[in-house]
Design an enzyme around this catalytic site. Structure first.
Site, short mmCIF file in Angstrom:
data_model
loop_
_atom_site.label_atom_id
_atom_site.label_comp_id
_atom_site.label_asym_id
_atom_site.label_seq_id
_atom_site.Cartn_x
_atom_site.Cartn_y
_atom_site.Cartn_z
N GLY A 20 -14.66 6.91 -7.26
CA GLY A 20 -13.39 7.43 -7.75
C GLY A 20 -12.21 7.16 -6.85
O GLY A 20 -11.12 7.72 -7.06
N HIS A 58 -8.40 7.98 3.18
CA HIS A 58 -7.82 9.32 3.18
C HIS A 58 -8.89 10.33 2.84
O HIS A 58 -9.89 10.01 2.19
CB HIS A 58 -6.65 9.42 2.19
CG HIS A 58 -7.03 9.08 0.78
ND1 HIS A 58 -7.14 7.79 0.34
CD2 HIS A 58 -7.38 9.87 -0.27
CE1 HIS A 58 -7.51 7.79 -0.94
NE2 HIS A 58 -7.67 9.05 -1.33
N HIS A 67 -6.44 3.07 0.87
CA HIS A 67 -6.03 3.34 2.26
C HIS A 67 -6.79 4.62 2.58
O HIS A 67 -6.57 5.65 1.92
CB HIS A 67 -4.51 3.52 2.35
CG HIS A 67 -3.99 3.87 3.71
ND1 HIS A 67 -2.95 3.18 4.31
CD2 HIS A 67 -4.33 4.86 4.59
CE1 HIS A 67 -2.69 3.72 5.50
NE2 HIS A 67 -3.52 4.74 5.68
N ASP A 116 -0.77 16.09 -1.75
CA ASP A 116 -1.18 15.24 -2.87
C ASP A 116 -0.17 15.43 -3.99
O ASP A 116 0.24 16.55 -4.32
CB ASP A 116 -2.59 15.63 -3.34
CG ASP A 116 -3.18 14.58 -4.26
OD1 ASP A 116 -4.16 13.92 -3.87
OD2 ASP A 116 -2.65 14.40 -5.39
N CYS A 144 0.85 -1.20 0.00
CA CYS A 144 0.00 0.00 0.00
C CYS A 144 0.88 1.25 0.00
O CYS A 144 1.74 1.41 0.87
CB CYS A 144 -0.90 -0.02 1.24
SG CYS A 144 -1.74 1.55 1.54
N ASN A 178 -13.45 9.97 -1.04
CA ASN A 178 -14.00 9.11 -2.08
C ASN A 178 -14.05 7.70 -1.50
O ASN A 178 -13.00 7.12 -1.20
CB ASN A 178 -13.11 9.15 -3.33
CG ASN A 178 -13.07 10.53 -3.96
OD1 ASN A 178 -14.07 11.24 -3.99
ND2 ASN A 178 -11.91 10.93 -4.46
P1 AMP Z 1 -8.53 8.91 -4.39
O1 AMP Z 1 -9.02 9.01 -5.81
O2 AMP Z 1 -9.49 9.55 -3.41
O3 AMP Z 1 -8.15 7.50 -4.01
O4 AMP Z 1 -7.26 9.83 -4.32
C1 AMP Z 1 -5.95 9.34 -4.36
C2 AMP Z 1 -5.04 10.54 -4.38
O5 AMP Z 1 -3.75 10.10 -4.03
C3 AMP Z 1 -4.95 11.22 -5.74
O6 AMP Z 1 -5.35 12.60 -5.61
C4 AMP Z 1 -3.46 11.10 -6.09
O7 AMP Z 1 -2.95 12.25 -6.74
C5 AMP Z 1 -2.82 10.89 -4.74
N1 AMP Z 1 -1.55 10.17 -4.72
C6 AMP Z 1 -1.24 9.02 -5.36
N2 AMP Z 1 0.02 8.62 -5.08
C7 AMP Z 1 0.51 9.54 -4.22
C8 AMP Z 1 1.76 9.72 -3.56
N3 AMP Z 1 2.78 8.84 -3.71
N4 AMP Z 1 1.92 10.79 -2.76
C9 AMP Z 1 0.93 11.70 -2.61
N5 AMP Z 1 -0.28 11.59 -3.20
C10 AMP Z 1 -0.48 10.53 -4.00
ZN ZN Z 2 -2.24 1.33 3.74
#
Ligand code: AMP
Ligand code: ZN
Length: 109
Positions: A90, A97, A95, A30, A4, A84
């Site tokens: 989406g 957040h 994990h 992000d 993860c 989300n």
């Molecule tokens: P979600 O669509 O709610 O699952 O959002 C996932 C978010 O994680 C997206 O806005 C991505 O840009 C962000 N994301 C993915 N990988 C990373 C990373 N390594 N560090 C920071 N943000 C990330």
């Molecule tokens: Zn995790």
């Protein structure tokens, strides 16, 4: 969970720009910001989605951290805290957040 990406960020195995950390919550930038301020808040514990939460005190902890980060970022006058929940909503990273977004006039939906 070993594969993860947010668990790896929690453990320091992947780089991140951190804005907040306590014993249960982490906040980091992000990687692909959709607003001038776009910070993710996550539990340190691996919980896949909002729908998997059993102990709701973690939600309060995340909201409290969001207030602190919003104050520090100067966006306390208006921000969104978005979760989300699930693939159809989406969610890409499974994990839990929340997206803290602000720093501009956000359009209504
Ligand atoms: P979600 O669509 O709610 O699952 O959002 C996932 C978010 O994680 C997206 O806005 C991505 O840009 C962000 N994301 C993915 N990988 C990373 C990373 N390594 N560090 C920071 N943000 C990330
Ligand atoms: Zn995790």
């Amino acid at each position: 969970m070993s594969d993860c990406i947010f668990c790896k960020i929690v453990k320091g195995e992947l780089p991140s720009t951190k804005y907040y950390e306590d014993d249960r919550v982490i906040a980091f930038a992000d990687i692909d910001p959709k607003a001038p301020v776009h910070i993710l808040l996550a539990p340190k514990q691996h919980i896949p989605t909002m729908h998997d939460v059993k102990d709701f005190t973690i939600v309060a902890d995340i909201h409290k951290a969001a207030q602190i980060v919003a104050e520090e970022q100067g966006i306390a006058n208006g921000y969104r805290l978005i979760n989300n929940c699930g693939a159809d909503a989406g969610q890409i990273v499974f994990h839990l957040h929340y997206h803290l977004m602000g720093g501009e006039k956000l359009t209504s939906f």
